[in-house]
Design a protein around this motif. Sequence first.
Motif, PDB file in Angstrom:
ATOM      1  N   VAL A 171       0.836  -1.199   0.000  1.00 18.34           N
ATOM      2  CA  VAL A 171       0.000   0.000   0.000  1.00 18.34           C
ATOM      3  C   VAL A 171       0.869   1.246   0.000  1.00 18.34           C
ATOM      4  N   ASN A 172       0.602   2.155  -0.915  1.00 19.15           N
ATOM      5  CA  ASN A 172       1.269   3.455  -0.919  1.00 19.15           C
ATOM      6  C   ASN A 172       0.654   4.280   0.205  1.00 19.15           C
ATOM      7  N   MET A 173       1.390   4.454   1.294  1.00 18.95           N
ATOM      8  CA  MET A 173       0.819   5.043   2.498  1.00 18.95           C
ATOM      9  C   MET A 173       0.427   6.504   2.302  1.00 18.95           C
ATOM     10  N   ALA A 174       1.168   7.231   1.485  1.00 18.69           N
ATOM     11  CA  ALA A 174       0.822   8.628   1.233  1.00 18.69           C
ATOM     12  C   ALA A 174      -0.532   8.721   0.536  1.00 18.69           C
ATOM     13  N   VAL A 175      -0.718   7.896  -0.494  1.00 21.90           N
ATOM     14  CA  VAL A 175      -1.996   7.875  -1.213  1.00 21.90           C
ATOM     15  C   VAL A 175      -3.110   7.399  -0.293  1.00 21.90           C
ATOM     16  N   PHE A 176      -2.823   6.377   0.499  1.00 26.36           N
ATOM     17  CA  PHE A 176      -3.827   5.817   1.406  1.00 26.36           C
ATOM     18  C   PHE A 176      -4.365   6.872   2.368  1.00 26.36           C
ATOM     19  N   TRP A 177      -3.479   7.621   3.016  1.00 29.93           N
ATOM     20  CA  TRP A 177      -3.943   8.582   4.015  1.00 29.93           C
ATOM     21  C   TRP A 177      -4.541   9.829   3.383  1.00 29.93           C
ATOM     22  N   ARG A 178      -4.088  10.196   2.197  1.00 31.49           N
ATOM     23  CA  ARG A 178      -4.751  11.300   1.498  1.00 31.49           C
ATOM     24  C   ARG A 178      -6.202  10.930   1.195  1.00 31.49           C
TER      25      ARG A 178
ATOM     26  N   LEU B  21      -1.752  13.858  10.521  1.00 32.02           N
ATOM     27  CA  LEU B  21      -0.509  13.119  10.335  1.00 32.02           C
ATOM     28  C   LEU B  21       0.662  14.095  10.203  1.00 32.02           C
ATOM     29  N   PRO B  22       1.044  14.737  11.298  1.00 34.80           N
ATOM     30  CA  PRO B  22       2.063  15.801  11.227  1.00 34.80           C
ATOM     31  C   PRO B  22       3.441  15.347  10.771  1.00 34.80           C
ATOM     32  N   GLN B  23       3.774  14.069  10.976  1.00 38.43           N
ATOM     33  CA  GLN B  23       5.123  13.590  10.637  1.00 38.43           C
ATOM     34  C   GLN B  23       5.172  12.884   9.298  1.00 38.43           C
ATOM     35  N   ALA B  24       4.025  12.746   8.648  1.00 35.96           N
ATOM     36  CA  ALA B  24       3.991  11.933   7.426  1.00 35.96           C
ATOM     37  C   ALA B  24       4.503  12.700   6.220  1.00 35.96           C
ATOM     38  N   ARG B  25       4.859  11.940   5.184  1.00 38.37           N
ATOM     39  CA  ARG B  25       5.199  12.511   3.892  1.00 38.37           C
ATOM     40  C   ARG B  25       4.012  12.286   2.959  1.00 38.37           C
ATOM     41  N   TYR B  26       3.586  13.345   2.307  1.00 37.55           N
ATOM     42  CA  TYR B  26       2.391  13.235   1.484  1.00 37.55           C
ATOM     43  C   TYR B  26       2.737  13.204   0.002  1.00 37.55           C
TER      44      TYR B  26
END
Length: 293
Positions: A110-117, A288-293
């Motif tokens: 899973v692409n985590m950036a895409v998932f959380w967006r 998600l303050p520490q994530a990369r988007y």
Amino acid sequence: MGNPPDRRCDLDDLLEDVSGLVSPPEIIIRLRSALDAPGSTASSLAAIVAQDPNLSAQILRLANSAMYGLPQRVETVSRAIAVIGTRALYHLALAVTATHTFSRLPCELVNMAVFWRHSVFTALIAHDLAQRCNVLHPERLFVAGLLHDVGSLVLYGRHPDLLRETMLITRGCEPLLASHEREILGFDHADVGAELLTRWGLPESLRTAIRLHHQPDRALGTGLEATLVYLADMLSNRTEQGCFSEFGPRNEEIPDAIWECLGLDPEDGEDCRANVGWRFMETLTVILPQARY
């Protein structure tokens, strides 16, 4: 042809396997107990949240964000409770802590950036739709929208070899993805998410909404929450910012019965998407303050 094999034990085993990684933190358990207690007060809830400075800061940022559009800045958790209410505070705390917990799950497929967006965009649309439908405590729908796909992180983290081809051939079409999962396992990521969030104390109506967010016909028969999450997911997938697929937006047809059930029309959906767009990045960076988007 015989009956399909019973996969329930497999689902139980899957959840047991990750229970130590995704159990609700103590502060959420305490908040839920305090909220349900007869003598619960705003100050008692604030005292619990104040024990976690990071959580307090994120809740205050959400309370001061465009999600609420408050005329004056809120400086304390106690004031936030006074302005947005105790249940809203609990749901915001739940959103922040659950996102932090599930974002730590290892999942190579899973692409985590895409998932959380996609998750945050869906959450904001679900919140807006709930407000338009005069649903009580619309933050509940924010939580359901935010967590509607968390079962994917568990499923694809634990069965990457079994499901890798499924991810490739469905190319981000969520209903088709869920259908393939059911063929292979006997359950899908929505089932996993709903069962997982039982442990977090989400009410049955929201768990059902998560379980049925790819099954609009069944969602229509279970109340507004399931229909709202389904519609929010579909509208999110029509956008560049919020689509689930790495291959770009999908403009799948939304049944007329969905709009009729909610007393809305496609123009309302377009308005929601537009309203969410300018609030999206602010909310994403708070959640998600520490994530990369």
